[in-house]
Design a protein around this motif. Structure first.
Motif, PDB file in Angstrom:
ATOM      1  N   THR A  94       0.831  -1.202   0.000  1.00 21.25           N
ATOM      2  CA  THR A  94       0.000   0.000   0.000  1.00 21.25           C
ATOM      3  C   THR A  94       0.866   1.252   0.000  1.00 21.25           C
ATOM      4  OG1 THR A  94      -1.738  -1.163   1.225  1.00 21.25           O
ATOM      5  CG2 THR A  94      -1.829   1.235   1.217  1.00 21.25           C
ATOM      6  N   LYS A  95       1.917   1.245   0.815  1.00 19.92           N
ATOM      7  CA  LYS A  95       2.814   2.401   0.879  1.00 19.92           C
ATOM      8  C   LYS A  95       3.528   2.617  -0.458  1.00 19.92           C
ATOM      9  CE  LYS A  95       3.791   2.338   5.861  1.00 19.92           C
ATOM     10  NZ  LYS A  95       4.852   2.260   6.889  1.00 19.92           N
ATOM     11  N   ILE A  96       3.987   1.545  -1.066  1.00 17.55           N
ATOM     12  CA  ILE A  96       4.681   1.672  -2.350  1.00 17.55           C
ATOM     13  C   ILE A  96       3.728   2.185  -3.419  1.00 17.55           C
ATOM     14  CG2 ILE A  96       5.833   0.376  -4.191  1.00 17.55           C
ATOM     15  CD1 ILE A  96       6.958  -1.455  -1.959  1.00 17.55           C
ATOM     16  N   LEU A  97       2.493   1.676  -3.431  1.00 14.58           N
ATOM     17  CA  LEU A  97       1.490   2.155  -4.379  1.00 14.58           C
ATOM     18  C   LEU A  97       1.220   3.642  -4.169  1.00 14.58           C
ATOM     19  CD1 LEU A  97      -0.658   1.790  -6.538  1.00 14.58           C
ATOM     20  CD2 LEU A  97      -2.198   0.892  -4.787  1.00 14.58           C
ATOM     21  N   LYS A 150       2.073  -4.351 -11.852  1.00 14.21           N
ATOM     22  CA  LYS A 150       2.276  -4.784 -13.234  1.00 14.21           C
ATOM     23  C   LYS A 150       1.068  -5.577 -13.738  1.00 14.21           C
ATOM     24  CE  LYS A 150       5.397  -7.391 -16.237  1.00 14.21           C
ATOM     25  NZ  LYS A 150       5.314  -6.413 -17.334  1.00 14.21           N
ATOM     26  N   ILE A 151       0.575  -6.505 -12.930  1.00 14.36           N
ATOM     27  CA  ILE A 151      -0.580  -7.316 -13.327  1.00 14.36           C
ATOM     28  C   ILE A 151      -1.772  -6.427 -13.657  1.00 14.36           C
ATOM     29  CG2 ILE A 151      -2.349  -8.913 -12.460  1.00 14.36           C
ATOM     30  CD1 ILE A 151      -0.120 -10.414 -11.014  1.00 14.36           C
ATOM     31  N   HIS A 152      -2.010  -5.416 -12.825  1.00 14.78           N
ATOM     32  CA  HIS A 152      -3.175  -4.560 -13.002  1.00 14.78           C
ATOM     33  C   HIS A 152      -2.893  -3.331 -13.860  1.00 14.78           C
ATOM     34  CE1 HIS A 152      -5.781  -6.927 -10.465  1.00 14.78           C
ATOM     35  NE2 HIS A 152      -4.798  -7.030  -9.598  1.00 14.78           N
ATOM     36  N   GLN A 153      -1.845  -3.410 -14.683  1.00 12.38           N
ATOM     37  CA  GLN A 153      -1.573  -2.407 -15.712  1.00 12.38           C
ATOM     38  C   GLN A 153      -1.343  -1.006 -15.152  1.00 12.38           C
ATOM     39  OE1 GLN A 153      -1.828  -3.864 -19.326  1.00 12.38           O
ATOM     40  NE2 GLN A 153      -1.225  -5.220 -17.679  1.00 12.38           N
ATOM     41  N   MET A 154      -0.739  -0.926 -13.967  1.00 10.84           N
ATOM     42  CA  MET A 154      -0.385   0.372 -13.412  1.00 10.84           C
ATOM     43  C   MET A 154       1.024   0.778 -13.812  1.00 10.84           C
ATOM     44  SD  MET A 154      -2.016   0.318  -9.572  1.00 10.84           S
ATOM     45  CE  MET A 154      -2.311  -1.419  -9.217  1.00 10.84           C
ATOM     46  N   ILE A 155       1.887  -0.211 -14.064  1.00  8.18           N
ATOM     47  CA  ILE A 155       3.266   0.068 -14.459  1.00  8.18           C
ATOM     48  C   ILE A 155       3.699  -0.882 -15.567  1.00  8.18           C
ATOM     49  CG2 ILE A 155       3.931   0.922 -12.170  1.00  8.18           C
ATOM     50  CD1 ILE A 155       5.327  -1.821 -11.717  1.00  8.18           C
ATOM     51  N   GLU A 156       4.785  -0.512 -16.246  1.00 12.29           N
ATOM     52  CA  GLU A 156       5.427  -1.393 -17.221  1.00 12.29           C
ATOM     53  C   GLU A 156       6.895  -1.488 -16.866  1.00 12.29           C
ATOM     54  OE1 GLU A 156       5.141  -4.132 -19.258  1.00 12.29           O
ATOM     55  OE2 GLU A 156       3.551  -2.932 -20.158  1.00 12.29           O
ATOM     56  N   LEU A 157       7.460  -2.679 -17.026  1.00 17.84           N
ATOM     57  CA  LEU A 157       8.862  -2.910 -16.697  1.00 17.84           C
ATOM     58  C   LEU A 157       9.603  -3.459 -17.914  1.00 17.84           C
ATOM     59  CD1 LEU A 157       8.294  -4.732 -13.276  1.00 17.84           C
ATOM     60  CD2 LEU A 157       8.979  -2.344 -13.594  1.00 17.84           C
ATOM     61  N   ILE A 170      10.906   2.395 -14.592  1.00 17.44           N
ATOM     62  CA  ILE A 170       9.551   1.900 -14.329  1.00 17.44           C
ATOM     63  C   ILE A 170       8.584   2.911 -14.933  1.00 17.44           C
ATOM     64  CG2 ILE A 170       7.844   1.325 -12.564  1.00 17.44           C
ATOM     65  CD1 ILE A 170      10.182   0.691 -10.670  1.00 17.44           C
ATOM     66  N   TYR A 171       7.869   2.509 -15.981  1.00 17.96           N
ATOM     67  CA  TYR A 171       6.917   3.417 -16.605  1.00 17.96           C
ATOM     68  C   TYR A 171       5.580   3.335 -15.865  1.00 17.96           C
ATOM     69  CZ  TYR A 171       4.094   5.985 -19.847  1.00 17.96           C
ATOM     70  OH  TYR A 171       3.248   6.923 -20.372  1.00 17.96           O
ATOM     71  N   ILE A 172       5.036   4.479 -15.482  1.00 22.41           N
ATOM     72  CA  ILE A 172       3.773   4.521 -14.744  1.00 22.41           C
ATOM     73  C   ILE A 172       2.635   4.842 -15.705  1.00 22.41           C
ATOM     74  CG2 ILE A 172       2.581   5.450 -12.731  1.00 22.41           C
ATOM     75  CD1 ILE A 172       5.287   6.629 -11.829  1.00 22.41           C
ATOM     76  N   TYR A 173       1.650   3.956 -15.768  1.00 21.55           N
ATOM     77  CA  TYR A 173       0.480   4.186 -16.611  1.00 21.55           C
ATOM     78  C   TYR A 173      -0.532   5.071 -15.883  1.00 21.55           C
ATOM     79  CZ  TYR A 173       1.760   0.465 -19.938  1.00 21.55           C
ATOM     80  OH  TYR A 173       2.388  -0.294 -20.887  1.00 21.55           O
ATOM     81  N   PRO A 174      -1.324   5.856 -16.622  1.00 24.87           N
ATOM     82  CA  PRO A 174      -2.358   6.692 -15.992  1.00 24.87           C
ATOM     83  C   PRO A 174      -3.438   5.880 -15.290  1.00 24.87           C
ATOM     84  CG  PRO A 174      -2.544   6.754 -18.398  1.00 24.87           C
ATOM     85  CD  PRO A 174      -1.248   6.080 -18.077  1.00 24.87           C
ATOM     86  N   THR A 175      -3.498   4.577 -15.557  1.00 31.88           N
ATOM     87  CA  THR A 175      -4.498   3.731 -14.890  1.00 31.88           C
ATOM     88  C   THR A 175      -4.298   3.685 -13.379  1.00 31.88           C
ATOM     89  OG1 THR A 175      -3.074   1.876 -15.536  1.00 31.88           O
ATOM     90  CG2 THR A 175      -5.069   2.208 -16.807  1.00 31.88           C
ATOM     91  N   ILE A 176      -3.134   4.112 -12.892  1.00 31.69           N
ATOM     92  CA  ILE A 176      -2.925   4.130 -11.444  1.00 31.69           C
ATOM     93  C   ILE A 176      -3.942   5.048 -10.774  1.00 31.69           C
ATOM     94  CG2 ILE A 176      -1.260   6.048 -11.371  1.00 31.69           C
ATOM     95  CD1 ILE A 176       0.312   4.257  -9.306  1.00 31.69           C
ATOM     96  N   ASN A 177      -4.471   6.032 -11.534  1.00 33.81           N
ATOM     97  CA  ASN A 177      -5.494   6.923 -10.999  1.00 33.81           C
ATOM     98  C   ASN A 177      -6.801   6.187 -10.717  1.00 33.81           C
ATOM     99  OD1 ASN A 177      -3.861   9.262 -11.178  1.00 33.81           O
ATOM    100  ND2 ASN A 177      -4.367   9.500 -13.339  1.00 33.81           N
ATOM    101  N   MET A 178      -7.047   5.106 -11.479  1.00 31.06           N
ATOM    102  CA  MET A 178      -8.274   4.332 -11.272  1.00 31.06           C
ATOM    103  C   MET A 178      -8.265   3.620  -9.933  1.00 31.06           C
ATOM    104  SD  MET A 178      -8.688   2.511 -15.003  1.00 31.06           S
ATOM    105  CE  MET A 178      -9.749   1.276 -14.240  1.00 31.06           C
ATOM    106  N   PHE A 179      -7.088   3.188  -9.524  1.00 32.95           N
ATOM    107  CA  PHE A 179      -6.977   2.374  -8.320  1.00 32.95           C
ATOM    108  C   PHE A 179      -6.796   3.206  -7.059  1.00 32.95           C
ATOM    109  CE2 PHE A 179      -5.785  -0.329 -11.831  1.00 32.95           C
ATOM    110  CZ  PHE A 179      -6.426  -1.519 -11.537  1.00 32.95           C
TER     111      PHE A 179
END
Length: 242
Positions: A94-97, A150-157, A170-179
């Motif tokens: 949770t902290k890392i997210l 990675k599984i939930h498409q928040m980052i790409e490695l 570590i590429y961060i996808y905008p989908t991290i905003n969804m979670f």
């Protein structure tokens, strides 16, 4: 529903089947993904599958208690509904997210060409600055957090999760905003900053709420998927059933 598949070629049926599996496994399908090795943008073929067969996929997931949603602005397809499996996050994950979401927001407000790229070293430094990571995490804790994202498409490695080093991009996808919405992030950061570990731990249940109550729904969903999946596999795409 199945007559639709009988009109398709075997390869199209297989593409639809794998795309639906990915929707349930990783929650969403992005239009543009980043090549794991070069991190260059590439169109995602499964997004096109979702777009082309949207009506069928929507009916399919509706049977399983879910809804297929298309966000044209973010250019993603994703599932929502009470039957969706829920990911349980540890406190360290949770902290890392939270840190990755914070870095994404800060970088999007900047002007760097590498606006949405980070690495473990930067995450650690931001963790120290915010007092979120005031103790050394194990390799397993880092692995679990990166794997979930990675599984939930928040980052790409550019490599396997186990091979990520401090300087690995570590590429961060905008989908991290969804979670993790901005309000949730700010509230949880405030809890951690105040040293309210128990309250912050409860905050991370945002992603695991109703987990116990949903276990039976998830099992029912799995059985439903298996039944329909068998029919999809039997369809040879030529109006016949093997």
């Amino acid at each position: 529903m199945l007559p639709y598949l009988e009109e398709k070629t075997p390869s199209e049926v297989e593409e639809i089947r794998k795309t639906i599996q990915d929707l349930f496994r990783q929650t969403c399908i992005l239009h543009v993904k980043y090549d794991p090795e070069s991190l260059l943008q590439r169109n995602n073929p499964k997004y096109q599958v979702c777009n082309k067969h949207r009506e069928f996929i929507a009916e399919y997931v509706e049977v399983l208690g879910c809804e297929l949603v298309h966000d044209p602005e973010e250019q993603i397809f994703y599932l929502r509904g009470q039957s969706m499996p829920v990911e349980h996050l540890s406190l360290s994950a949770t902290k890392i997210l939270l840190l990755v979401r914070l870095l994404y927001h800060e970088k999007m407000m900047g002007s760097s060409l590498d606006a949405t790229i980070t690495n473990l070293q930067e995450i650690r430094e931001r963790g120290r600055d915010t007092n979120l990571l005031n103790m050394r995490l194990t390799a397993a804790e880092w692995y679990d957090a990166l794997n979930v994202m990675k599984i939930h498409q928040m980052i790409e490695l550019p490599c396997a999760v186990r091979n990520v080093e401090d300087s690995t991009p570590i590429y961060i996808y905008p989908t991290i905003n969804m979670f993790l919405k901005s309000m949730d992030m700010e509230a949880m950061l405030a809890d951690f900053a105040n040293g309210q570990e128990e309250q912050a731990d409860a905050g991370q249940q945002i992603m695991t709420v109703e987990e116990n109550n949903m276990s039976q729904d998830t099992n029912d969903m799995s059985h439903g998927m298996n039944d329909i999946d068998k029919e999809m596999k039997r369809t040879d795409g030529k109006g016949k059933v093997e």
